[in-house]
Design an enzyme around this catalytic site. Structure first.
Site, PDB file in Angstrom:
ATOM      1  N   GLY A 247     -11.608 -19.732  -8.052  1.00  0.00           N
ATOM      2  CA  GLY A 247     -10.721 -18.697  -7.984  1.00  0.00           C
ATOM      3  C   GLY A 247      -9.333 -19.191  -8.188  1.00  0.00           C
ATOM      4  N   GLU A 368      -4.687 -18.224  -1.964  1.00  0.00           N
ATOM      5  CA  GLU A 368      -5.771 -19.397  -2.479  1.00  0.00           C
ATOM      6  C   GLU A 368      -5.316 -20.783  -2.414  1.00  0.00           C
ATOM      7  OE1 GLU A 368      -8.978 -18.734  -4.806  1.00  0.00           O
ATOM      8  OE2 GLU A 368      -8.884 -16.570  -4.642  1.00  0.00           O
ATOM      9  N   THR A 370      -1.690 -22.652  -0.563  1.00  0.00           N
ATOM     10  CA  THR A 370      -0.261 -22.687  -1.067  1.00  0.00           C
ATOM     11  C   THR A 370      -0.105 -23.724  -1.954  1.00  0.00           C
ATOM     12  OG1 THR A 370       0.327 -24.353   0.753  1.00  0.00           O
ATOM     13  CG2 THR A 370       0.247 -22.184   1.315  1.00  0.00           C
TER      14      THR A 370
HETATM   15  C1  LIG Z   1      -1.231 -11.009  -0.304  1.00  0.00           C
HETATM   16  C2  LIG Z   1      -1.972 -11.967   0.644  1.00  0.00           C
HETATM   17  C3  LIG Z   1      -3.375 -11.822   0.414  1.00  0.00           C
HETATM   18  C4  LIG Z   1      -4.322 -12.665   1.000  1.00  0.00           C
HETATM   19  N1  LIG Z   1      -5.806 -12.567   0.950  1.00  0.00           N
HETATM   20  C5  LIG Z   1      -6.599 -13.295   1.645  1.00  0.00           C
HETATM   21  C6  LIG Z   1      -7.868 -13.135   1.787  1.00  0.00           C
HETATM   22  O1  LIG Z   1      -8.384 -12.169   1.223  1.00  0.00           O
HETATM   23  N2  LIG Z   1      -8.689 -13.736   2.450  1.00  0.00           N
HETATM   24  C7  LIG Z   1      -8.102 -14.895   3.566  1.00  0.00           C
HETATM   25  O2  LIG Z   1      -8.894 -15.579   3.913  1.00  0.00           O
HETATM   26  N3  LIG Z   1      -6.802 -15.342   3.369  1.00  0.00           N
HETATM   27  C8  LIG Z   1      -5.942 -14.453   2.541  1.00  0.00           C
HETATM   28  N4  LIG Z   1      -4.782 -14.708   2.356  1.00  0.00           N
HETATM   29  C9  LIG Z   1      -4.089 -15.728   3.221  1.00  0.00           C
HETATM   30  C10 LIG Z   1      -3.413 -17.038   2.606  1.00  0.00           C
HETATM   31  O3  LIG Z   1      -4.469 -17.714   1.856  1.00  0.00           O
HETATM   32  C11 LIG Z   1      -2.775 -17.606   3.363  1.00  0.00           C
HETATM   33  O4  LIG Z   1      -1.690 -17.044   3.674  1.00  0.00           O
HETATM   34  C12 LIG Z   1      -2.437 -19.151   2.914  1.00  0.00           C
HETATM   35  O5  LIG Z   1      -3.616 -19.989   2.927  1.00  0.00           O
HETATM   36  C13 LIG Z   1      -1.387 -20.056   3.730  1.00  0.00           C
HETATM   37  O6  LIG Z   1      -1.611 -19.838   4.934  1.00  0.00           O
HETATM   38  P1  LIG Z   1      -0.372 -19.475   6.145  1.00  0.00           P
HETATM   39  O7  LIG Z   1       0.063 -18.230   5.656  1.00  0.00           O
HETATM   40  O8  LIG Z   1      -1.035 -19.550   7.377  1.00  0.00           O
HETATM   41  O9  LIG Z   1       0.718 -20.591   5.850  1.00  0.00           O
HETATM   42  P2  LIG Z   1       0.665 -21.980   6.732  1.00  0.00           P
HETATM   43  O10 LIG Z   1      -0.633 -22.632   6.347  1.00  0.00           O
HETATM   44  O11 LIG Z   1       1.168 -22.104   8.025  1.00  0.00           O
HETATM   45  O12 LIG Z   1       1.886 -22.726   5.895  1.00  0.00           O
HETATM   46  C14 LIG Z   1       3.310 -22.506   6.160  1.00  0.00           C
HETATM   47  C15 LIG Z   1       3.970 -23.425   5.275  1.00  0.00           C
HETATM   48  O13 LIG Z   1       3.539 -24.848   5.744  1.00  0.00           O
HETATM   49  C16 LIG Z   1       3.147 -25.596   4.411  1.00  0.00           C
HETATM   50  N5  LIG Z   1       2.088 -26.498   4.966  1.00  0.00           N
HETATM   51  C17 LIG Z   1       1.184 -26.205   5.706  1.00  0.00           C
HETATM   52  N6  LIG Z   1       0.190 -27.477   5.711  1.00  0.00           N
HETATM   53  C18 LIG Z   1       0.825 -28.218   4.622  1.00  0.00           C
HETATM   54  C19 LIG Z   1       0.311 -29.403   4.438  1.00  0.00           C
HETATM   55  N7  LIG Z   1      -0.880 -30.228   4.936  1.00  0.00           N
HETATM   56  N8  LIG Z   1       1.004 -30.221   3.692  1.00  0.00           N
HETATM   57  C20 LIG Z   1       2.341 -29.855   3.000  1.00  0.00           C
HETATM   58  N9  LIG Z   1       2.589 -28.395   3.591  1.00  0.00           N
HETATM   59  C21 LIG Z   1       2.024 -27.814   4.359  1.00  0.00           C
HETATM   60  C22 LIG Z   1       2.545 -24.738   3.338  1.00  0.00           C
HETATM   61  O14 LIG Z   1       2.610 -24.889   2.234  1.00  0.00           O
HETATM   62  C23 LIG Z   1       3.605 -23.496   3.727  1.00  0.00           C
HETATM   63  O15 LIG Z   1       4.716 -23.554   2.964  1.00  0.00           O
HETATM   64  C24 LIG Z   1      -3.871 -14.035   1.847  1.00  0.00           C
HETATM   65  C25 LIG Z   1      -2.436 -14.173   1.826  1.00  0.00           C
HETATM   66  C26 LIG Z   1      -1.599 -13.383   1.201  1.00  0.00           C
HETATM   67  C27 LIG Z   1      -0.343 -13.327   1.209  1.00  0.00           C
END
Ligand SMILES: Cc1cc2nc3c(=O)[nH]c(=O)nc-3n(C[C@H](O)[C@H](O)[C@H](O)COP(=O)(O)OP(=O)(O)OC[C@H]3O[C@@H](n4cnc5c(N)ncnc54)[C@H](O)[C@@H]3O)c2cc1C
Length: 383
Positions: A247, A368, A370
């Site tokens: 992916g 996929e 961050t």
């Molecule tokens: C348009 C869109 C489509 C999507 N489609 C899907 C889908 O079809 N299926 C699905 O399951 N998900 C989907 N997602 C979700 C996406 O995979 C998540 O938004 C992403 O994995 C980040 O999770 P979060 O938004 O909860 O951010 P968080 O995990 O809360 O992160 C917030 C911040 O903290 C940082 N952070 C967190 N942990 C760490 C670490 N260990 N080290 C350093 N920094 C860290 C992150 O990098 C980020 O900057 C989609 C998201 C979007 C925006």
């Protein structure tokens, strides 16, 4: 200009690239602004995409698909996202997650669930992220508890592409609580969306990729037969990791397509806009900016095709997938940002392609996994 040229694309992937461009020019490009404005689901383009053989093409031929390989999917992705990222995401998500079933699932699961997606009779989705947990894959809380010959699902998922529209979804859920084996506590399930206890609603409107729809799903005592477990219990994390390696290469194609669009748009604008009695491309500062845009693009694209080869042949796949995802998605953000600057005031007019592309580039740096998480993966897997 043809910045997204063929020369870097392996020969066997050039036909699909050319078909994708033709389709994108005819169906996606002319409708992109309209779908962005309305935020509606582009069912008509999805149907046309199926007819053109450009949707669900990854599904193996034995289940009615085209069996497109990773280089072909990367080539397809570059072209479709160049035309419009929101519509392209909808076309791609129609079979999102199917790979997990056809790679690890049973023959019966493939016949019942994969074949209809290949035929365009059903669409799918993949539900991993949750309202309270995104990046921490091993920390997901949605549960699947065994009860006789069924599993009972309880919990919530957020951001799920096609959560409302899909016929079935691949769901990642907790089946164990072993703190010493965090990566063995989750499993993947096929969940039909018409099953009792499955509820989904669209999440609030996005500023980008508005022609693709994401959902908030809740599972309340949602019962599915044990045959809907994919592979075996506890293998969810491992299967997802493999899926994301492919992916992430494809996501680099999303961003390369968008970067190509930003470059094309900016090239044309700077060669037409006049200030101080000449077109602005005659200023050296603008020429240098354009030079940086194409240099950044070519660097990211060279890495993407190298990573594609590495992931395709399974050589340290996680490292290369994370690296190309990070590089391509950030290159697109920078390229679009420079493109905005060279459009002057017109950059913020919402009907401008550059404005749409600029907003869309903000999404792949998040989904996929961050880019911060990608950097963790790159660091840990340096050979
Ligand atoms: C348009 C869109 C489509 C999507 N489609 C899907 C889908 O079809 N299926 C699905 O399951 N998900 C989907 N997602 C979700 C996406 O995979 C998540 O938004 C992403 O994995 C980040 O999770 P979060 O938004 O909860 O951010 P968080 O995990 O809360 O992160 C917030 C911040 O903290 C940082 N952070 C967190 N942990 C760490 C670490 N260990 N080290 C350093 N920094 C860290 C992150 O990098 C980020 O900057 C989609 C998201 C979007 C925006």
């Amino acid at each position: 200009m043809n910045i997204l040229d063929d020369s870097i694309v392996p020969e066997h992937a050039r036909a699909i690239k050319s078909d994708a461009r033709e389709f994108a020019n005819e169906y996606i490009m002319p409708s992109a602004a309209e779908y962005y404005d309305s935020g509606e689901y582009p069912w008509d383009i999805l149907e046309a995409g199926y007819e053109a053989g450009l949707v669900a093409g990854d599904i193996p031929e034995e289940y009615g698909g085209r069996g497109l390989d990773l280089p072909q999917l990367l080539a397809l992705s570059e072209e479709l996202y160049r035309a419009d990222a929101g519509i392209a995401l909808t076309l791609q998500l129609a079979s999102f997650g199917c790979e997990i079933t056809y790679e690890y699932g049973s023959e019966e699961q493939c016949e019942e669930y994969i074949r209809p997606v290949a035929a365009g009779e059903q669409i799918s989705g993949l539900a991993v992220s949750e309202p309270e947990t995104g990046s921490d894959l091993a920390g997901m809380q949605t549960r699947a508890d065994k009860d006789g010959d069924e599993y009972v699902l309880n919990g919530e998922k957020y951001w799920i592409g096609n959560g409302v529209e899909a016929d079935w979804i691949t769901v990642y859920a907790r089946t164990g609580d072993d703190e010493d084996n965090r990566y063995g506590n989750h499993s993947l399930f096929i969940v039909p969306t018409d099953v009792d206890g499955y509820e989904a609603e669209h999440i609030p409107e996005k500023m980008a990729m508005r022609a693709s729809k994401q959902a908030h799903i809740t599972f309340e005592d949602c019962r599915i037969p044990e045959e809907n477990l994919i592979g075996y219990e506890g293998a969810g994390f491992m299967m997802l990791a493999d899926f994301f390696n492919h992916g992430r290469v494809i996501v680099s194609g999303h961003s390369l397509g968008m970067a190509a669009a930003a470059i094309e748009e900016t090239w044309e604008f700077t060669h037409g806009r006049k200030e101080f009695g000449r077109t602005i491309n005659e200023f050296q500062a603008v020429q240098h900016g354009l030079a940086d845009m194409v240099t950044e693009f070519e660097s990211a694209r060279a890495l993407a095709w190298r990573a594609c080869e590495k992931v395709h042949t399974d050589e340290n796949a996680g490292y290369w997938a994370a690296m190309t995802k990070t590089k391509a998605t950030e290159a697109a953000v920078e390229i679009a940002q420079q493109g905005m600057q060279f459009h002057g005031g017109r950059s913020v007019l919402t009907d401008r392609r550059i404005c749409r592309v600029f907003r869309d580039t903000r999404i792949p740096v998040i989904y996929e996994g961050t880019n911060e998480v990608q950097r963790n993966l790159i660091y840990r897997q340096v050979p």
